[in-house]
Design an enzyme around this catalytic site. Structure first.
Site, PDB file in Angstrom:
ATOM      1  N   ARG A  89       0.898  -0.739  -0.467  1.00  0.00           N
ATOM      2  CA  ARG A  89       0.010   0.332   0.126  1.00  0.00           C
ATOM      3  C   ARG A  89       0.893   0.829  -0.154  1.00  0.00           C
ATOM      4  NH1 ARG A  89      -4.439  -1.277   4.811  1.00  0.00           N
ATOM      5  NH2 ARG A  89      -2.421  -2.737   5.136  1.00  0.00           N
ATOM      6  N   GLN A  90       2.000   0.770   0.125  1.00  0.00           N
ATOM      7  CA  GLN A  90       3.304   2.340  -0.201  1.00  0.00           C
ATOM      8  C   GLN A  90       3.201   2.392  -1.198  1.00  0.00           C
ATOM      9  OE1 GLN A  90       5.716   2.354   3.695  1.00  0.00           O
ATOM     10  NE2 GLN A  90       4.430   0.952   4.668  1.00  0.00           N
ATOM     11  N   HIS A 122      -1.999  -5.238  -3.957  1.00  0.00           N
ATOM     12  CA  HIS A 122      -3.131  -3.841  -3.771  1.00  0.00           C
ATOM     13  C   HIS A 122      -2.816  -2.798  -4.969  1.00  0.00           C
ATOM     14  CE1 HIS A 122      -5.510  -0.466  -2.041  1.00  0.00           C
ATOM     15  NE2 HIS A 122      -3.919   0.508  -2.619  1.00  0.00           N
ATOM     16  N   ASP A 160     -15.756   0.791  -2.892  1.00  0.00           N
ATOM     17  CA  ASP A 160     -15.661   2.026  -3.383  1.00  0.00           C
ATOM     18  C   ASP A 160     -15.247   1.846  -5.011  1.00  0.00           C
ATOM     19  OD1 ASP A 160     -12.966   1.412  -3.614  1.00  0.00           O
ATOM     20  OD2 ASP A 160     -12.987   1.276  -1.877  1.00  0.00           O
ATOM     21  N   LYS A 183     -19.745   7.355  -2.833  1.00  0.00           N
ATOM     22  CA  LYS A 183     -20.156   9.201  -1.875  1.00  0.00           C
ATOM     23  C   LYS A 183     -20.761  10.306  -2.780  1.00  0.00           C
ATOM     24  CE  LYS A 183     -16.081   8.855   1.346  1.00  0.00           C
ATOM     25  NZ  LYS A 183     -15.224   8.994   2.385  1.00  0.00           N
ATOM     26  N   ARG A 185     -22.900  14.113  -2.797  1.00  0.00           N
ATOM     27  CA  ARG A 185     -23.465  14.923  -1.362  1.00  0.00           C
ATOM     28  C   ARG A 185     -25.173  15.578  -2.522  1.00  0.00           C
ATOM     29  NH1 ARG A 185     -20.896  18.097   1.846  1.00  0.00           N
ATOM     30  NH2 ARG A 185     -19.310  16.630   1.468  1.00  0.00           N
ATOM     31  N   ASP A 209     -13.125  -7.147  -1.324  1.00  0.00           N
ATOM     32  CA  ASP A 209     -11.973  -6.464  -1.416  1.00  0.00           C
ATOM     33  C   ASP A 209     -10.991  -6.991  -1.081  1.00  0.00           C
ATOM     34  OD1 ASP A 209     -11.282  -3.966  -1.547  1.00  0.00           O
ATOM     35  OD2 ASP A 209     -11.769  -2.530   0.156  1.00  0.00           O
ATOM     36  N   THR A 217     -15.705  -0.132   6.893  1.00  0.00           N
ATOM     37  CA  THR A 217     -15.790   0.089   5.786  1.00  0.00           C
ATOM     38  C   THR A 217     -16.852  -0.610   5.617  1.00  0.00           C
ATOM     39  OG1 THR A 217     -13.620   1.257   4.325  1.00  0.00           O
ATOM     40  CG2 THR A 217     -15.227   0.429   3.635  1.00  0.00           C
TER      41      THR A 217
END
Length: 279
Positions: A89-90, A122, A160, A183, A185, A209, A217
């Protein structure tokens, strides 16, 4: 021929059941805590299997030492199968002065290994940092097989947009529809999270995932699906990097939590052995 590092020992019985040849290896530590490795077999080619879960740094050093020991013993071609690849993930610099950690680890492994195989890394683009052949192995088939009867005529969701490819791969194995959470708004102060363009009412839903850590999440997604009328909610994730208490929290929120055994956990119900032996 296969060699199992300490991060691969939990897969040994399944591998032996398949009849593969496993080279014996001594693993230990010197009195000051440094790793000790000794290869007891011989040959020309070997596949080393070891995930780099906690303690990550120790297992990475062990992989390097195993590679060096095999080269010293005369092995000419080496493959590293790293089901869970630490530091994946880095993969970018977010603040000036940081390393790209996944690049550093891959380059180090490339000193000894000709090929690298990783399960559901990832960001698959980071495999370009490995100097030899590098392959990302999808767990979609084994995840789909595990949930096939449980899910029935349900659907597959990603938490996501970034995980949409994983949802698509599992859904295609199952012949089901898929989508992702997004997401939206709804006012200057309110953000709504909901599945995109699918109706979950009365359906079983599988959320997939690559990594689950705190589980926040997944818990929130499950709560939303319940409110929208989902029948059952399942979570199927590749790597169970669980923070303390996360397994219990997620398990209470969903009908079933199952991860693969790239990392051994109490909910590692899905084996990746079929896909790492025959990717």
């Amino acid at each position: 021929m296969f060699v199992l590092g300490s991060g691969g020992k939990h897969l040994e019985s399944e591998l032996r059941d398949l009849g593969v040849e496993i080279i014996e290896i001594e693993l230990g530590k010197f009195p000051d805590g440094e790793k000790y490795v000794r290869i007891l077999g011989s040959g020309k080619e070997a596949t080393v299997i070891s995930s780099t879960f906690a303690p990550q740094d120790e297992k990475i050093v062990e992989l390097l030492l195993i590679g060096d020991a095999l080269r010293e013993k005369g092995f000419e071609k080496l493959r590293a199968v790293v089901p869970y690849f630490a530091y994946s993930r880095q993969d970018r610099v977010t603040k000036e002065g940081e390393p790209i950690s996944v690049r550093a680890i891959m380059k180090a492994l490339g000193l000894y290994y000709d090929e690298l195989y990783v399960v559901d890394i990832h960001n698959p683009e980071t495999l370009r940092h490995f100097p030899g052949k590098a392959v990302n192995i999808s767990p979609a088939r084994v995840i789909a097989d595990y949930f096939r009867e449980k899910l029935g005529e349900g659907l597959v969701l990603a938490p996501d947009r970034g995980a949409l490819g994983r949802a698509r791969a599992v859904a295609e194995e199952l012949g089901l529809d898929y989508s992702h959470f997004e997401k939206r708004r709804v006012s200057p102060t309110e953000v709504e999270i909901r599945p995109v363009d699918v109706d979950v009412k009365g359906k079983n839903v599988l959320i997939v995932d690559d990594i689950i850590s705190t589980g926040g999440t997944m818990i929130r997604a499950a709560e939303i699906l319940r409110r929208l009328g989902a029948k059952k909610v399942f979570v199927g994730v590749t790597h169970g990097v669980f923070a303390e208490g996360a397994i219990e929290r997620v398990s209470r929120a969903v009908d079933e939590l199952a991860v693969t055994n790239t990392i051994p956990t109490p909910v590692s119900k899905i084996s990746v052995v079929p896909v790492i032996v025959s990717p």
